[in-house]
Design a protein around this motif. Structure first.
Motif, PDB file in Angstrom:
ATOM      1  N   ALA A 193      -0.870   6.309  17.210  1.00  0.00           N
ATOM      2  CA  ALA A 193      -1.405   6.820  16.455  1.00  0.00           C
ATOM      3  C   ALA A 193      -1.510   6.375  14.697  1.00  0.00           C
ATOM      4  O   ALA A 193      -2.557   6.292  14.258  1.00  0.00           O
ATOM      5  N   SER A 194      -0.209   6.186  14.414  1.00  0.00           N
ATOM      6  CA  SER A 194      -0.119   5.819  12.986  1.00  0.00           C
ATOM      7  C   SER A 194      -0.073   4.314  12.976  1.00  0.00           C
ATOM      8  O   SER A 194       0.041   3.724  11.574  1.00  0.00           O
ATOM      9  N   MET A 195      -0.530   3.402  13.695  1.00  0.00           N
ATOM     10  CA  MET A 195      -0.343   1.938  13.620  1.00  0.00           C
ATOM     11  C   MET A 195      -1.713   1.629  13.195  1.00  0.00           C
ATOM     12  O   MET A 195      -2.947   1.982  13.777  1.00  0.00           O
ATOM     13  N   ILE A 196      -1.701   0.671  12.219  1.00  0.00           N
ATOM     14  CA  ILE A 196      -3.050   0.195  11.582  1.00  0.00           C
ATOM     15  C   ILE A 196      -3.066  -1.349  12.122  1.00  0.00           C
ATOM     16  O   ILE A 196      -2.284  -2.017  11.674  1.00  0.00           O
ATOM     17  N   VAL A 197      -3.966  -1.613  12.896  1.00  0.00           N
ATOM     18  CA  VAL A 197      -4.248  -2.962  13.206  1.00  0.00           C
ATOM     19  C   VAL A 197      -5.172  -3.684  12.485  1.00  0.00           C
ATOM     20  O   VAL A 197      -6.365  -3.325  12.211  1.00  0.00           O
ATOM     21  N   ALA A 198      -4.566  -4.698  11.535  1.00  0.00           N
ATOM     22  CA  ALA A 198      -5.298  -5.349  10.441  1.00  0.00           C
ATOM     23  C   ALA A 198      -5.582  -6.701  10.687  1.00  0.00           C
ATOM     24  O   ALA A 198      -5.116  -7.374  11.656  1.00  0.00           O
ATOM     25  N   ASP A 199      -6.858  -7.093  10.419  1.00  0.00           N
ATOM     26  CA  ASP A 199      -7.513  -8.337  10.763  1.00  0.00           C
ATOM     27  C   ASP A 199      -6.826  -9.329   9.606  1.00  0.00           C
ATOM     28  O   ASP A 199      -6.733 -10.395  10.043  1.00  0.00           O
ATOM     29  N   ASN A 200      -6.478  -8.722   8.413  1.00  0.00           N
ATOM     30  CA  ASN A 200      -6.119  -9.758   7.520  1.00  0.00           C
ATOM     31  C   ASN A 200      -4.965  -9.102   7.195  1.00  0.00           C
ATOM     32  O   ASN A 200      -4.517  -8.386   5.989  1.00  0.00           O
ATOM     33  N   PHE A 201      -3.688  -9.432   7.955  1.00  0.00           N
ATOM     34  CA  PHE A 201      -2.587  -9.027   7.616  1.00  0.00           C
ATOM     35  C   PHE A 201      -1.793  -9.304   6.302  1.00  0.00           C
ATOM     36  O   PHE A 201      -1.108  -8.792   5.682  1.00  0.00           O
ATOM     37  N   ALA A 202      -2.029 -10.641   5.966  1.00  0.00           N
ATOM     38  CA  ALA A 202      -1.530 -11.266   4.792  1.00  0.00           C
ATOM     39  C   ALA A 202      -1.780 -10.372   3.370  1.00  0.00           C
ATOM     40  O   ALA A 202      -1.125 -10.345   2.568  1.00  0.00           O
ATOM     41  N   ALA A 203      -3.128 -10.052   3.560  1.00  0.00           N
ATOM     42  CA  ALA A 203      -3.539  -8.977   2.471  1.00  0.00           C
ATOM     43  C   ALA A 203      -2.769  -7.664   2.324  1.00  0.00           C
ATOM     44  O   ALA A 203      -2.198  -7.584   1.144  1.00  0.00           O
ATOM     45  N   TRP A 204      -2.600  -7.194   3.311  1.00  0.00           N
ATOM     46  CA  TRP A 204      -1.826  -5.989   3.595  1.00  0.00           C
ATOM     47  C   TRP A 204      -0.589  -6.025   3.147  1.00  0.00           C
ATOM     48  O   TRP A 204       0.082  -5.364   2.148  1.00  0.00           O
ATOM     49  N   MET A 205       0.049  -7.218   3.359  1.00  0.00           N
ATOM     50  CA  MET A 205       1.479  -7.620   3.070  1.00  0.00           C
ATOM     51  C   MET A 205       1.647  -7.794   1.683  1.00  0.00           C
ATOM     52  O   MET A 205       2.497  -7.325   1.099  1.00  0.00           O
ATOM     53  N   ARG A 206       0.724  -8.727   1.104  1.00  0.00           N
ATOM     54  CA  ARG A 206       0.805  -8.711  -0.207  1.00  0.00           C
ATOM     55  C   ARG A 206       0.740  -7.568  -1.149  1.00  0.00           C
ATOM     56  O   ARG A 206       1.331  -7.289  -2.198  1.00  0.00           O
ATOM     57  N   ARG A 207      -0.435  -6.845  -0.670  1.00  0.00           N
ATOM     58  CA  ARG A 207      -0.388  -5.417  -1.485  1.00  0.00           C
ATOM     59  C   ARG A 207       0.730  -4.592  -1.465  1.00  0.00           C
ATOM     60  O   ARG A 207       1.278  -4.079  -2.646  1.00  0.00           O
ATOM     61  N   LYS A 208       1.623  -4.398  -0.209  1.00  0.00           N
ATOM     62  CA  LYS A 208       2.667  -3.596  -0.230  1.00  0.00           C
ATOM     63  C   LYS A 208       3.720  -4.262  -0.894  1.00  0.00           C
ATOM     64  O   LYS A 208       4.367  -3.817  -1.903  1.00  0.00           O
ATOM     65  N   LEU A 209       3.935  -5.643  -0.552  1.00  0.00           N
ATOM     66  CA  LEU A 209       4.994  -6.478  -1.097  1.00  0.00           C
ATOM     67  C   LEU A 209       4.915  -6.637  -2.999  1.00  0.00           C
ATOM     68  O   LEU A 209       5.693  -6.218  -3.882  1.00  0.00           O
ATOM     69  N   TYR A 210       3.560  -6.517  -3.321  1.00  0.00           N
ATOM     70  CA  TYR A 210       3.402  -7.093  -4.930  1.00  0.00           C
ATOM     71  C   TYR A 210       3.222  -5.945  -5.618  1.00  0.00           C
ATOM     72  O   TYR A 210       3.521  -5.942  -6.969  1.00  0.00           O
ATOM     73  N   ILE A 211       3.020  -4.792  -5.038  1.00  0.00           N
ATOM     74  CA  ILE A 211       2.762  -3.463  -5.966  1.00  0.00           C
ATOM     75  C   ILE A 211       3.942  -2.183  -5.390  1.00  0.00           C
ATOM     76  O   ILE A 211       4.627  -2.105  -6.397  1.00  0.00           O
ATOM     77  N   PHE A 212       3.846  -1.783  -4.350  1.00  0.00           N
ATOM     78  CA  PHE A 212       5.067  -0.955  -3.989  1.00  0.00           C
ATOM     79  C   PHE A 212       6.347  -1.433  -4.072  1.00  0.00           C
ATOM     80  O   PHE A 212       7.278  -1.049  -4.812  1.00  0.00           O
ATOM     81  N   SER A 213       6.698  -2.707  -3.408  1.00  0.00           N
ATOM     82  CA  SER A 213       8.123  -3.359  -3.365  1.00  0.00           C
ATOM     83  C   SER A 213       8.285  -3.892  -4.739  1.00  0.00           C
ATOM     84  O   SER A 213       9.677  -3.666  -5.109  1.00  0.00           O
ATOM     85  N   ALA A 214       7.155  -4.410  -5.483  1.00  0.00           N
ATOM     86  CA  ALA A 214       7.855  -4.815  -6.858  1.00  0.00           C
ATOM     87  C   ALA A 214       8.149  -3.800  -7.840  1.00  0.00           C
ATOM     88  O   ALA A 214       8.967  -3.720  -8.597  1.00  0.00           O
ATOM     89  N   GLY A 215       7.368  -2.451  -7.773  1.00  0.00           N
ATOM     90  CA  GLY A 215       7.591  -1.437  -8.394  1.00  0.00           C
ATOM     91  C   GLY A 215       9.083  -0.898  -8.063  1.00  0.00           C
ATOM     92  O   GLY A 215       9.920  -0.327  -8.901  1.00  0.00           O
ATOM     93  N   HIS A 216       9.373  -0.693  -6.792  1.00  0.00           N
ATOM     94  CA  HIS A 216      10.723  -0.341  -6.595  1.00  0.00           C
ATOM     95  C   HIS A 216      11.841  -1.103  -6.830  1.00  0.00           C
ATOM     96  O   HIS A 216      12.780  -0.498  -7.508  1.00  0.00           O
ATOM     97  N   ALA A 217      11.776  -2.537  -6.860  1.00  0.00           N
ATOM     98  CA  ALA A 217      12.834  -3.396  -7.491  1.00  0.00           C
ATOM     99  C   ALA A 217      12.713  -3.165  -8.851  1.00  0.00           C
ATOM    100  O   ALA A 217      13.849  -3.171  -9.442  1.00  0.00           O
ATOM    101  N   ALA A 218      11.737  -3.060  -9.706  1.00  0.00           N
ATOM    102  CA  ALA A 218      11.721  -3.087 -11.033  1.00  0.00           C
ATOM    103  C   ALA A 218      12.622  -1.751 -11.310  1.00  0.00           C
ATOM    104  O   ALA A 218      13.333  -1.879 -12.394  1.00  0.00           O
ATOM    105  N   CYS A 219      12.287  -0.715 -10.697  1.00  0.00           N
ATOM    106  CA  CYS A 219      12.932   0.554 -10.916  1.00  0.00           C
ATOM    107  C   CYS A 219      14.525   0.539 -10.802  1.00  0.00           C
ATOM    108  O   CYS A 219      15.263   0.951 -11.476  1.00  0.00           O
ATOM    109  N   ALA A 220      14.786  -0.275  -9.550  1.00  0.00           N
ATOM    110  CA  ALA A 220      16.437  -0.321  -9.410  1.00  0.00           C
ATOM    111  C   ALA A 220      16.934  -1.237 -10.177  1.00  0.00           C
ATOM    112  O   ALA A 220      17.991  -0.801 -10.765  1.00  0.00           O
ATOM    113  N   TYR A 221      16.104  -2.341 -10.562  1.00  0.00           N
ATOM    114  CA  TYR A 221      16.920  -3.430 -11.272  1.00  0.00           C
ATOM    115  C   TYR A 221      17.254  -2.810 -12.934  1.00  0.00           C
ATOM    116  O   TYR A 221      18.226  -2.949 -13.580  1.00  0.00           O
ATOM    117  N   LEU A 222      16.163  -2.295 -13.432  1.00  0.00           N
ATOM    118  CA  LEU A 222      16.129  -1.450 -14.611  1.00  0.00           C
ATOM    119  C   LEU A 222      17.133  -0.340 -14.662  1.00  0.00           C
ATOM    120  O   LEU A 222      17.973  -0.152 -15.675  1.00  0.00           O
TER     121      LEU A 222
END
Length: 396
Positions: A193-222
């Motif tokens: 039910a919770s699985m999203i089947v994406a046609d452009n996985f690279a776009a989703w990957m970049r959005r998570k990595l560059y927004i959420f994960s970047a913010g998470h890392a910035a919070c941790a290192y600072l």
């Protein structure tokens, strides 16, 4: 239906196992720790505690079994019969499970999908390549699906001891969606039910990595520099909160330039992310989020990758680069990879290290900014210092 999950850690049990059990799969875990295998077979269940900060929900995942990866014959037999295969072993261990999977695929008569729940940009492609290297040339690997996944949940703790007869508890936050690479799956596609089947996985990957994960890392290192131990404490510091929001906004503009503003989300999306960081109920340690800084500082990863994308969109990524400089300061005696990075900086200097780890020239504009921030942050700093002010760079 039965699913074989390779791994028995926080994501394997606290995310993949819980969702697959809810979708009707019977679960078999392949684990390298004999004590964990014995515990799962003896207790036959575990709990997943999801805490939002306002309420706590607990699920019991029951009817589970486990096999030790040392028993290769039993592992191959299970993988040969599985309706779905999942890996959740950590990026550095992914290649080590390829021989088991390859042997099982060689024996299979039916198609199967393999989902990699790893913190990698394209775990599916990496595993496929590793499996192909273990198979005869010309083997028809296209009969099988290999997809990376993007996991939305943070599973921060495992409570309990495998030697006990009490079920272990995996603690995380509530989000349960995950994205898979649609074109890389084969029929039948798993019905979750919770699985999203994406046609452009690279776009989703970049959005998570560059927004959420970047913010998470910035919070941790600072947060590390200011002496905080947990993400929820660091994000409540106004200087860090402002810096994290600004870094994510820079990355978001880069995503919007490539994929559109609707996909990138607006200020509300960033606020939701910060509220997740502030969730004290999951007690997310800074050491967990910050570990292995070299991987997180690599050219296409969350900080420098996001910075490049923002710069290409005409946004100078000042806050992302300051977060990268903070990552080059991170040290933790329990993190051998972080210690190795600090040793390289001491021996070779930051400039050559920056080029090797991040692919950034120290005399280029991005490189100069990282070096300048690093110099400001490390001036008058030692291992027992605490940063009193991020904006004025004042140390205790």
């Amino acid at each position: 239906m039965n699913a074989v999950i390779i791994g028995s850690g926080q994501i394997a049990c606290g995310f993949a196992g819980q969702l697959l059990s809810a979708a009707g799969y019977e679960l078999l875990f392949l684990a390298r720790n004999p004590a964990m295998v014995s515990h799962l077979n003896r207790v036959a269940c575990y709990r997943v505690r999801l805490a939002s900060g306002r309420e706590v929900t607990e699920y019991t995942v029951s009817g589970i079994k486990a096999v030790c990866t040392a028993d290769q014959a039993a592992c191959v037999a299970a993988l040969t019969e599985a309706d779905l295969i999942v890996t959740a072993v950590g990026p550095k261990n992914l290649a080590s499970v390829a021989p088991l999977i390859a042997e099982a695929l060689r024996l299979r008569t039916t198609a199967v999908n393999i989902l990699t729940f790893e913190n990698l940009a394209d775990g599916g492609a990496e595993l496929r390549s590793a499996v192909a290297a273990c198979l005869p040339q010309g083997f028809a690997l296209d009969r099988f699906g290999f997809s990376g996944t993007l996991v939305s949940r943070a599973v921060t703790q495992r409570l309990g001891d495998p030697v006990s007869d009490e079920p272990m508890v995996f603690v995380g936050d509530p989000p349960d969606s995950f994205v898979v690479d649609g074109p890389r799956l084969v029929a039948p596609v798993p019905a979750i039910a919770s699985m999203i089947v994406a046609d452009n996985f690279a776009a989703w990957m970049r959005r998570k990595l560059y927004i959420f994960s970047a913010g998470h890392a910035a919070c941790a290192y600072l947060g590390f520099l200011k002496g905080y131990r947990y993400i929820h404490s660091a994000i409540r510091d106004s200087e860090i909160r402002d810096a994290v929001m600004a870094a994510m906004a820079e990355a978001q503009k880069g995503i919007a330039a490539v994929y559109g503003e609707d996909f990138a989300g607006g200020a509300g999306h960033l606020q939701e992310i910060v509220e997740r960081f502030a969730n004290a109920a999951i007690n997310d340690p800074i050491s967990r989020v910050a570990r292995d800084p070299s991987r997180k500082l690599s050219a296409d990863d969350r900080l420098l990758g996001a910075a490049r994308l923002a710069w290409e969109a005409g946004v100078y990524p000042e806050q992302l680069l300051r977060a990268a400089a903070a990552a080059y300061c991170f040290s933790d005696p329990a993190d051998a990879l972080a210690a190795a990075l600090q040793q390289e900086i001491r021996v070779a200097g930051l400039r050559p290290t920056l080029r090797r780890v991040s692919g950034v020239r120290a005399n280029g504009r991005l490189g100069r900014t990282v070096v300048n921030h690093w110099r400001q942050l490390t001036r008058n700093w030692n291992d027992v210092s605490v940063l009193l002010s991020l904006n004025n760079v004042q140390w205790a």
